[in-house]
Design a protein around this motif. Sequence first.
Motif, PDB file in Angstrom:
ATOM      1  N   ARG A  59       0.826  -1.222   0.000  1.00 13.74           N
ATOM      2  CA  ARG A  59       0.000   0.000   0.000  1.00 13.74           C
ATOM      3  C   ARG A  59       0.857   1.268   0.000  1.00 13.74           C
ATOM      4  N   LYS A  60       1.769   1.299  -0.944  1.00 11.61           N
ATOM      5  CA  LYS A  60       2.632   2.473  -1.078  1.00 11.61           C
ATOM      6  C   LYS A  60       1.866   3.680  -1.612  1.00 11.61           C
ATOM      7  N   VAL A  61       0.725   3.410  -2.278  1.00  9.58           N
ATOM      8  CA  VAL A  61      -0.133   4.486  -2.788  1.00  9.58           C
ATOM      9  C   VAL A  61      -1.577   4.187  -2.378  1.00  9.58           C
ATOM     10  N   LYS A  62      -2.418   5.202  -2.527  1.00  8.08           N
ATOM     11  CA  LYS A  62      -3.825   5.053  -2.158  1.00  8.08           C
ATOM     12  C   LYS A  62      -4.552   4.101  -3.100  1.00  8.08           C
ATOM     13  N   LYS A  63      -4.343   4.309  -4.416  1.00  2.00           N
ATOM     14  CA  LYS A  63      -4.952   3.451  -5.423  1.00  2.00           C
ATOM     15  C   LYS A  63      -3.920   3.163  -6.505  1.00  2.00           C
ATOM     16  N   LEU A  64      -4.009   1.964  -7.078  1.00  2.00           N
ATOM     17  CA  LEU A  64      -3.121   1.551  -8.153  1.00  2.00           C
ATOM     18  C   LEU A  64      -3.980   1.021  -9.296  1.00  2.00           C
ATOM     19  N   LYS A  65      -3.844   1.655 -10.469  1.00  2.00           N
ATOM     20  CA  LYS A  65      -4.685   1.267 -11.597  1.00  2.00           C
ATOM     21  C   LYS A  65      -3.859   1.214 -12.869  1.00  2.00           C
ATOM     22  N   ILE A  66      -4.214   0.270 -13.743  1.00  2.00           N
ATOM     23  CA  ILE A  66      -3.589   0.167 -15.061  1.00  2.00           C
ATOM     24  C   ILE A  66      -4.643   0.443 -16.122  1.00  2.00           C
ATOM     25  N   PHE A  67      -4.306   1.310 -17.058  1.00  2.00           N
ATOM     26  CA  PHE A  67      -5.155   1.563 -18.214  1.00  2.00           C
ATOM     27  C   PHE A  67      -4.586   0.803 -19.404  1.00  2.00           C
ATOM     28  N   THR A  68      -5.408   0.010 -20.036  1.00  2.00           N
ATOM     29  CA  THR A  68      -4.972  -0.735 -21.210  1.00  2.00           C
ATOM     30  C   THR A  68      -6.070  -0.637 -22.267  1.00  2.00           C
ATOM     31  N   SER A  69      -5.816  -1.210 -23.442  1.00  2.00           N
ATOM     32  CA  SER A  69      -6.765  -1.009 -24.540  1.00  2.00           C
ATOM     33  C   SER A  69      -6.913  -2.249 -25.408  1.00  2.00           C
ATOM     34  N   ALA A  70      -8.113  -2.460 -25.886  1.00  2.00           N
ATOM     35  CA  ALA A  70      -8.427  -3.422 -26.946  1.00  2.00           C
ATOM     36  C   ALA A  70      -9.825  -3.083 -27.433  1.00  2.00           C
ATOM     37  N   GLU A  71     -10.064  -3.315 -28.713  1.00  2.00           N
ATOM     38  CA  GLU A  71     -11.353  -2.923 -29.300  1.00  2.00           C
ATOM     39  C   GLU A  71     -12.047  -4.064 -30.036  1.00  2.00           C
ATOM     40  N   GLY A 110      -9.199 -11.369 -30.636  1.00  2.00           N
ATOM     41  CA  GLY A 110      -8.294 -12.225 -31.390  1.00  2.00           C
ATOM     42  C   GLY A 110      -7.546 -11.521 -32.509  1.00  2.00           C
ATOM     43  N   ASP A 111      -7.536 -12.146 -33.682  1.00  2.00           N
ATOM     44  CA  ASP A 111      -6.781 -11.621 -34.814  1.00  2.00           C
ATOM     45  C   ASP A 111      -7.274 -10.247 -35.258  1.00  2.00           C
ATOM     46  N   GLN A 112      -8.563  -9.995 -35.081  1.00  2.00           N
ATOM     47  CA  GLN A 112      -9.071  -8.678 -35.464  1.00  2.00           C
ATOM     48  C   GLN A 112      -8.543  -7.603 -34.523  1.00  2.00           C
ATOM     49  N   ALA A 113      -8.429  -7.922 -33.248  1.00  2.00           N
ATOM     50  CA  ALA A 113      -7.808  -6.993 -32.304  1.00  2.00           C
ATOM     51  C   ALA A 113      -6.348  -6.785 -32.652  1.00  2.00           C
ATOM     52  N   ASN A 114      -5.654  -7.866 -33.034  1.00  2.00           N
ATOM     53  CA  ASN A 114      -4.241  -7.769 -33.389  1.00  2.00           C
ATOM     54  C   ASN A 114      -4.032  -6.903 -34.630  1.00  2.00           C
ATOM     55  N   TYR A 115      -4.979  -6.935 -35.557  1.00  2.00           N
ATOM     56  CA  TYR A 115      -4.873  -6.117 -36.768  1.00  2.00           C
ATOM     57  C   TYR A 115      -5.022  -4.639 -36.419  1.00  2.00           C
ATOM     58  N   ILE A 116      -6.018  -4.318 -35.594  1.00  2.89           N
ATOM     59  CA  ILE A 116      -6.255  -2.925 -35.204  1.00  2.89           C
ATOM     60  C   ILE A 116      -5.046  -2.366 -34.467  1.00  2.89           C
ATOM     61  N   LYS A 147     -17.341 -11.377 -28.723  1.00  6.79           N
ATOM     62  CA  LYS A 147     -16.362 -12.266 -28.093  1.00  6.79           C
ATOM     63  C   LYS A 147     -15.471 -11.496 -27.117  1.00  6.79           C
ATOM     64  N   PHE A 148     -15.140 -10.263 -27.490  1.00  6.69           N
ATOM     65  CA  PHE A 148     -14.347  -9.421 -26.603  1.00  6.69           C
ATOM     66  C   PHE A 148     -15.111  -9.125 -25.317  1.00  6.69           C
ATOM     67  N   LEU A 150     -16.287  -9.850 -19.430  1.00  4.18           N
ATOM     68  CA  LEU A 150     -17.230 -10.352 -18.427  1.00  4.18           C
ATOM     69  C   LEU A 150     -16.600 -11.461 -17.593  1.00  4.18           C
ATOM     70  N   GLU A 151     -15.846 -12.345 -18.234  1.00  9.15           N
ATOM     71  CA  GLU A 151     -15.187 -13.422 -17.499  1.00  9.15           C
ATOM     72  C   GLU A 151     -14.220 -12.871 -16.456  1.00  9.15           C
ATOM     73  N   LEU A 152     -13.507 -11.807 -16.801  1.00  5.97           N
ATOM     74  CA  LEU A 152     -12.595 -11.183 -15.832  1.00  5.97           C
ATOM     75  C   LEU A 152     -13.369 -10.587 -14.665  1.00  5.97           C
ATOM     76  N   LYS A 153     -14.502  -9.974 -14.957  1.00  5.95           N
ATOM     77  CA  LYS A 153     -15.339  -9.409 -13.896  1.00  5.95           C
ATOM     78  C   LYS A 153     -15.838 -10.512 -12.962  1.00  5.95           C
ATOM     79  N   LEU A 154     -16.274 -11.626 -13.552  1.00  6.47           N
ATOM     80  CA  LEU A 154     -16.814 -12.716 -12.745  1.00  6.47           C
ATOM     81  C   LEU A 154     -15.716 -13.424 -11.945  1.00  6.47           C
ATOM     82  N   GLU A 155     -14.548 -13.592 -12.567  1.00 11.26           N
ATOM     83  CA  GLU A 155     -13.475 -14.332 -11.903  1.00 11.26           C
ATOM     84  C   GLU A 155     -12.865 -13.548 -10.751  1.00 11.26           C
TER      85      GLU A 155
END
Length: 468
Positions: A272-284, A287-293, A334-335, A340-345
């Motif tokens: 707890r070196k900081v109050k909150k720790l967050k990572i911003f990442t991206s995908a749209e 699979g392969d369609q995300a990799n193309y973008i 599919k994305f 949703l799976e991450l939210k549930l897990e």
Amino acid sequence: MSIEENNFLQKVKNYKESVLDNISPTFCTAKWKQVTLHLHNGLTHSCHHPEPHKIPLDEVNHHPSALHNTYWKKLARKEMLEGKRPSECDYCWKVEDNNDSILSDRMFKSYEWWAQPYVNDIINSHWKKNVNPSYLEVSFSSVCNFKCSYCSPQVSSKWMEEINEYGPYPTSSNLHDLSWLKRHDHMPIPNKEHNPYVEAFWKWWPTLANDLKHFRITGGEPLLTKDTFKILDDLILNPRPDLEFSINSNLCPTDEIMNKFVEKIKIIGGQRKVKKLKIFTSAEAYGDQANYIRYGLDYNKWLHNIRRILIEVPNCTFTCTSTFNVLSIFSFDKFLKDILELKLEFGGTNKAIPIILDTPYLRWPKHQSIFIGYKNWSEHFTKYRDFMQNNLEYRNIRGKENYGFYSWELAKFQRIVDIFKDNNFDSVDLQQHRKDFIIFVDEHDRRRDTNFLQTFPEMYDFYWDNKK
């Protein structure tokens, strides 16, 4: 609108009337306490609406806090204190002039927790005084291992390498012609060269650090710069329990870099070196369609690293920004299932909100926006909206409650559904944007050895219709 949302808006309105209006009709705390620094090309702005302006090196050499406290910005502060309207803040003036009952972003930003405590200090100080921000976003470098299709050479070194080798894309706008960047002195400083703006940042850091309440590192790809790890080491040695710290990452560096990053944020989060720790990442997309973008992305590796961090790093959460564009339309279901799976897990007492989905829609380049699509593609939009609706937080999903999509996540995607339906599908500009799209993907395939039609077979008819 929910009761909570109504109550919040009323609080902002009350703050505007009782505090801001008593200072001036144009006052905005963000001009003093919020800053985004593009150190890779020496640009700064306070609030995301004004265009970034060049930081004069002579001012920085006099005092490193001029990275934020430029004379340009000080004159805008003076205007606000006098009730005048800085021209660079025209976004808010248009909103307020259009309907005086609508709250503009200057009101929302001034109400923020990182802004409110500093109002008295501001109005009791001279407009020329140097101030430290409480909200800081910084890009140290444009070095990046991705060439995302909607990005640019200004913020991606890989894009810059490609444009230097092949030149701009031959669209109607001559996409990524470097002459504009050169003419306006916006060319990025290569990561391996001396950067006087980064040098000034580290001179400023000892007096800046303890005043920060919100600190976010952006890029390029932040994990590819030594300055990012210098910040992480500093947070380990000098805990800041009032700081909300976040970092952008495409989460696809080398395994060696990823391991180093995870080990450091395990300490920051676990101790707890900081109050909150967050990572911003991206995908749209999936699979392969995300990799193309997002050329350079390994979708499976990206998903694996999100899951790894959620398992190994206490108190770390994610925001996934999905800049919805025409190439998102055919695999977004599919994305959404993966999110949703991450939210549930990982949803639970320790990570009540493990990952948030943010869905802005792409505005530029216009040839990749959703608006170039065919009208009957709206059925895809409604299908994705319905999926989110059927998996909302208050639903029982496979025996779990309150772990699904949040109502405001759904509301943001509903906005995309609505604006697509309202699109003018017969405009002259639209026809040109479609032609530019075909030019872009053909050139993309030639330069990067990709295969658009193999990756997006759903767009076969669209491709040949507009290839003519």
